[in-house]
Design an enzyme around this catalytic site. Structure first.
Site, PDB file in Angstrom:
ATOM      1  N   TYR A 151       0.861  -1.182   0.000  1.00  0.00           N
ATOM      2  CA  TYR A 151       0.000   0.000   0.000  1.00  0.00           C
ATOM      3  C   TYR A 151       0.894   1.227   0.000  1.00  0.00           C
ATOM      4  CZ  TYR A 151      -3.521   3.398   1.536  1.00  0.00           C
ATOM      5  OH  TYR A 151      -4.367   4.478   1.630  1.00  0.00           O
TER       6      TYR A 151
ATOM      7  N   ASP B  23       9.357   2.789  -0.350  1.00  0.00           N
ATOM      8  CA  ASP B  23       8.340   3.502   0.412  1.00  0.00           C
ATOM      9  C   ASP B  23       8.604   3.188   1.883  1.00  0.00           C
ATOM     10  OD1 ASP B  23       6.119   4.303   1.828  1.00  0.00           O
ATOM     11  OD2 ASP B  23       4.693   3.704   0.276  1.00  0.00           O
TER      12      ASP B  23
ATOM     13  N   LYS C 182       4.042  10.039   8.020  1.00  0.00           N
ATOM     14  CA  LYS C 182       3.793  10.509   9.398  1.00  0.00           C
ATOM     15  C   LYS C 182       4.971  10.412  10.381  1.00  0.00           C
ATOM     16  CE  LYS C 182       1.378   6.364   8.604  1.00  0.00           C
ATOM     17  NZ  LYS C 182       0.156   5.997   7.937  1.00  0.00           N
TER      18      LYS C 182
HETATM   19  N1  HOZ Z   1      -0.752   2.600   6.296  1.00  0.00           N
HETATM   20  C1  HOZ Z   1      -1.783   2.883   7.223  1.00  0.00           C
HETATM   21  C2  HOZ Z   1      -2.534   1.660   7.591  1.00  0.00           C
HETATM   22  N2  HOZ Z   1      -2.039   0.489   7.105  1.00  0.00           N
HETATM   23  C3  HOZ Z   1      -2.615   3.970   6.726  1.00  0.00           C
HETATM   24  C4  HOZ Z   1      -3.529   4.536   7.732  1.00  0.00           C
HETATM   25  C5  HOZ Z   1      -4.765   5.025   7.076  1.00  0.00           C
HETATM   26  O1  HOZ Z   1      -5.019   4.680   5.920  1.00  0.00           O
HETATM   27  O2  HOZ Z   1      -5.490   5.717   7.763  1.00  0.00           O
END
Ligand code: HOZ
Length: 427
Positions: free
Chosen positions: A144, A239, A267
């Protein structure tokens, strides 16, 4: 555990927020029940509106490496607030942050600050395309990289949890140049390169896949990606939104000794404030406007509040000895504890992890890619999640999210959580 206030808030929330939340991973759709509404946090604990206290294993999805509300970070933010919240103009803090990242991360020669990991990835892809003059991108199933259109193809995290890895609303044209490979299978990347030898701009990868649970790279996998990118003239992008400054100061690139061309952050470098950054080789970053012709901009980029929180956290991580050792040893304690519970229960579920990141998969086989992660029993995970939540251990509400441990956690916290798991498994 009482949850009347959270439930009442959720009733109000669903009327005005899609699904009652501002990010799908906060919803309890895959585990049942309604989300707890959090009112405050300190150290390793978060507290909900009903006054319940939890050991937090999300840590705002990664950035709270020092734990919540570290006094030094809070003090820096307070001081900056007195000076100004946003200027939309250059500040000393941006320079200090960029220097700090460049000193810590082997491949980073220049950095551009943005406001989120999504924006960092979107901009890094544009820079990679602008630099190489090529259009295609290789990503991995289950990784992701935020929610920019070209990355919502076979994506992990919330899109995996809610069963729509190829999101609606992404025009075919936006995703046409995204090619997907199999994580931990370099031959799948080689195949794509042999099909498109001159048109791949970059390979983007989570060096540790932390959005399909937690899947570490197999030995040699990242090194092989480096070799393939070199062979075919493509850029390698790590990433590091989750691994940067968490796995080590230099992130996964340093940890595994593989030098990407570009790296993206989110973050973590804001200590929890909204922030992101991309950077890497000077020749590549020189294509970014106003130096070069790749346009990318933002009023709040390098925002002084986010910079002051982030710089403070990064300096502590850099200067305070023992943090990485400590969070790694707590991570190992967690994994070993869960493994011994499973052994006593006569179960062989997969427990993956590296450093302070872990995942218990309700899966009897090994989990090393998207396909094997998907074979996990999400109903069993949901029951486990509910038990753990009610016992006071707050984890991501999805089988496909990682467990995050901070420097504020103690061995007693980990042992209590392992004990909660023991109860769940009927021991
Ligand atoms: N990578 C985060 C969760 N796997 C993202 C948090 C979100 O999408 O709020």
């Amino acid at each position: 555990m009482k949850s009347d206030i959270s439930e009442a808030l959720f009733e109000r929330a669903v009327k005005v927020l899609p699904g009652g939340v501002n990010s799908p991973v906060r919803a309890f759709g895959s585990v049942g029940g309604s989300p707890r509404f959090i009112s405050r946090a300190k150290g390793q604990y978060i507290y909900d509106e009903d006054g319940n206290k939890y050991i937090d294993y999300i840590g705002s999805w990664g950035p709270m490496i020092l734990g919540h509300n570290d006094e030094r970070v809070v003090e820096a933010v307070k001081k900056q607030a007195e000076k100004g919240l946003s200027f939309g103009a250059a500040t000393r803090l941006e320079v200090e942050m960029a220097e700090l990242i460049c000193e810590s991360v082997p491949c980073a020669e220049m950095i551009r600050m943005v406001n989120s990991g999504t924006e960092a990835v979107m901009s890094a892809l544009r820079a990679a395309r602008g630099f190489t003059g090529r259009d295609k991108i290789i990503k991995f199933e289950g990784c992701y990289h935020g929610h920019a259109d070209p990355m919502l193809v076979k994506a992990g995290s919330g899109v995996m949890t809610y069963g729509a890895p190829d999101s609606a609303g992404v025009p075919e044209g936006c995703a046409r140049d995204t090619l997907t490979a199999v994580y931990n299978d370099a031959s799948s990347v080689e195949l794509l390169f042999s099909e498109y030898p001159d048109s791949v701009a970059c390979v983007i990868v989570e060096p540790v896949a932390a959005n399909m649970g937690l899947v570490p790279p197999a030995d040699g996998f990242l090194q092989r990606l480096r070799e393939l990118c070199d062979k075919y003239g493509a850029l390698l992008i790590f990433d590091e939104v989750i691994t940067g400054f968490r796995l080590s100061l230099g992130g996964a690139a340093e940890y595994f000794g593989v030098r990407p061309d570009l790296v993206t952050y989110g973050k973590i470098i804001g200590g929890g404030m909204p922030v992101g950054a991309y950077g890497g080789r000077r020749d590549i970053m020189s294509v970014v406007s106003p130096l070069g012709k790749v346009y990318q901009a933002g009023t709040l980029s390098g925002n002084p509040m986010a910079m002051s929180a982030g710089i403070t956290q990064l300096r502590i991580l850099k200067n305070e000895p023992g943090i990485y050792e400590n969070i790694k040893s707590l991570g190992e304690r967690f994994r070993n504890g869960i493994r011994s519970v499973l052994e006593k229960a006569g179960l062989t579920f997969a427990v993956n992890g590296i450093g302070s990141l872990s995942c218990l998969y309700f899966n009897k086989g090994d989990v090393y890619d998207y396909r094997t992660a998907k074979q996990s029993d999400t109903d069993q995970f949901a029951a486990y999640f509910r038990h753990m939540l009610n016992a006071g251990s707050y984890m991501g509400p999805s089988q496909f999210e990682a467990v995050f441990i901070s420097n504020a956690h103690t061995e007693e916290d980990i042992d209590k959580t392992v004990h909660d798991a023991e109860e769940y498994f009927g021991l």
